[in-house]
Design an enzyme around this catalytic site. Structure first.
Site, PDB file in Angstrom:
ATOM      1  CD  GLU A   1      -2.084 107.847  24.735  1.00  0.00           C
ATOM      2  OE1 GLU A   1      -2.293 106.623  24.897  1.00  0.00           O
ATOM      3  OE2 GLU A   1      -2.823 108.743  25.198  1.00  0.00           O
TER       4      GLU A   1
ATOM      5  CB  THR B   1     -13.098 106.816  19.794  1.00  0.00           C
ATOM      6  OG1 THR B   1     -12.791 106.056  20.958  1.00  0.00           O
ATOM      7  CG2 THR B   1     -12.020 107.862  19.592  1.00  0.00           C
TER       8      THR B   1
END
Lengths: 308, 308
Positions: B128, B181
């Site tokens: 991640e 994002t």
């Protein structure tokens, strides 16, 4: 049944990460009250022992709470209340809440329970409004429902009872100092960081989870207040040391009870809670500050009848 | 056993009031992966179907997660990975997390489970970190543990699995739009009010409580995000209408999945979840925006073997 003698319990609000949402009910600390039906309508406070508080119905939290309940009923009689205070005013363990909750709980019993415990909360909150200016439920909810209570929401009011692990005990120390409500409010920051909020939310989730699963270790890891305790602790002399002593003695965690000055600790088992009590006392002995100290199982029932 | 074919599930992070702490695992949406032992040491990604992603181990989340796990072991062999992506990148349902979690989960199975599911989380979090710059656990934890997971704390990492009510279903709609994002981050406020935080905490407590007690009504009342959704919703065209449609069709609640653009709803029972799916689709049909839609029981196990 025309008369009841009841126990109206002390309570701990702002349980660490549960600031403003989570409270719990104590079992060995509380007031006694006698409530009896009278032919006269309305609420009369006929006796108040142990504290210097007004007897006038509209100036007394018990009176106000009782009146709020009467408004929802159509009765041809009233109630007379005697209050025997053991919970000191300003101690941070729900002194006014005990009187408000006790009154409406006992009235409801005498009337054959027209209301559920949750339905009594808003009446008792009116007493809190008189006492502190805010109709908060953090203390009256655990006093009425017992155990741990979560105030999920105020608009609309939504109270959730959370299970209590069997071996959970509270130790509460009340140093005989005054913390002004205005001070404990003014130190609060109205803005916090998103990060602080997320830490608090994670811990609250952990605490609720630990209470459901009787996971004492998880409860311990979660008993942390990221937001309010660091600000309010400075108003309570010796707080950091008392908390550290409690944890060193084996407490699961410790924090400020309500807005203080009482400090609570939670422990697994009565023996541990007693050890924690000894350890918490040390600081105030050293500082020559008088204190009361209580050890109590969590009271999972709330108010109770002492004598019919 | 030298080879496994597994299902690596999609996940929903930021479950409403559980922003940054609560995630859940899906059952009908996910990738397939084949992981096999190789005599050569290290991690090789030999095949990647369905998405245009780098095969180089150090540039691929699966590779990075696998390497993080290998570092803790002293093996005389390595692993080869084939990834068959079904979860679209940037959809907000844990595409990178599925690859990271799936890799370490399958490696662990092939090695005879030297690690618990919770112990695998930090390895998958390294994937991640490569994908988003932050080693967050919100997606990899539910992918590895299944069900609902609470990230109580990052320092130290503390993941709690929360029970899933039997009849709980998720509907997820993925409009084919891109939310950057950087945009979904920049709309967040770094400071929030104490009041907002308390509302969020009350709801999170209610949601956790509802999950423990299978109280669907409480889950419904608690599925509310006071802090992030109002800010991020503006980045997703049609969000308010899709959410309103879902709730009108009977969903318990709805919100942004991860940082979007997918929108999730939770429902009681599969039939309701299917009705909700129809209703959620209406808006994007009207707006002529393509979408994928999934209905899934909550997956309480996480990754699973498809074929040995």
């Amino acid at each position: 049944m025309n008369q009841l003698k009841i126990f109206a319990p002390a309570t701990i609000a702002n349980v660490s990460c549960g600031f403003d949402v989570l409270g719990l009910c104590l079992d060995t600390v509380g007031d006694e009250m006698i409530i009896r039906k009278t032919s006269e309508k309305g609420i009369t406070i006929s006796r108040l022992v142990g504290q210097d508080l007004p007897l006038e119905t509209e100036k007394n939290v018990a009176g106000i709470a009782g009146l709020a309940m009467l408004e929802k009923l159509n009765l041809n009689h009233g109630f007379e209340i005697e209050i025997y205070k053991n919970i000191k005013a300003g101690s941070g363990i729900g002194s006014s809440a005990a009187s408000s909750a006790g009154t409406v709980w006992a009235m409801n019993e005498l009337l054959g329970k027209p209301f559920s415990a949750k339905e009594l909360v808003p009446f008792a909150m009116e007493g809190e409004k008189l006492a502190s200016g805010t109709a908060h439920a953090d203390n009256v909810a655990p006093a009425l429902l017992g155990g741990f209570t979560l105030v999920r929401s105020y608009e609309p009011l939504d109270i959730i009872k959370i299970p209590t692990p069997d071996e959970l005990y509270a130790t509460v120390i009340h140093p005989q100092i005054e913390v002004k409500t205005s001070d404990s409010r003014s130190v609060l920051k109205q803005k916090i960081t998103l990060k602080e909020s997320i830490i608090q939310i994670g811990n609250l989730g952990g605490l609720i989870s630990g209470l459901y699963t009787s996971d004492y270790d998880l409860i311990s890891r979660s008993l942390h207040d990221e937001i309010v305790e660091p600000l309010r602790a400075i108003l309570i002399p010796g707080f950091d040391e008392v908390k550290a002593n409690a944890i060193q003695a084996g407490a699961l965690g410790a924090g400020i009870s309500g807005s203080g000055p009482s400090i609570f600790a939670l422990s697994k088992g009565e023996e541990m809670a007693q050890n924690v009590a000894k350890s918490m006392s040390e600081t105030y002995k050293k500082l020559h500050i008088d204190y009361d100290i209580h050890v109590s199982k969590i009271n999972t029932n709330g108010c109770r009848v002492v004598e019919c």
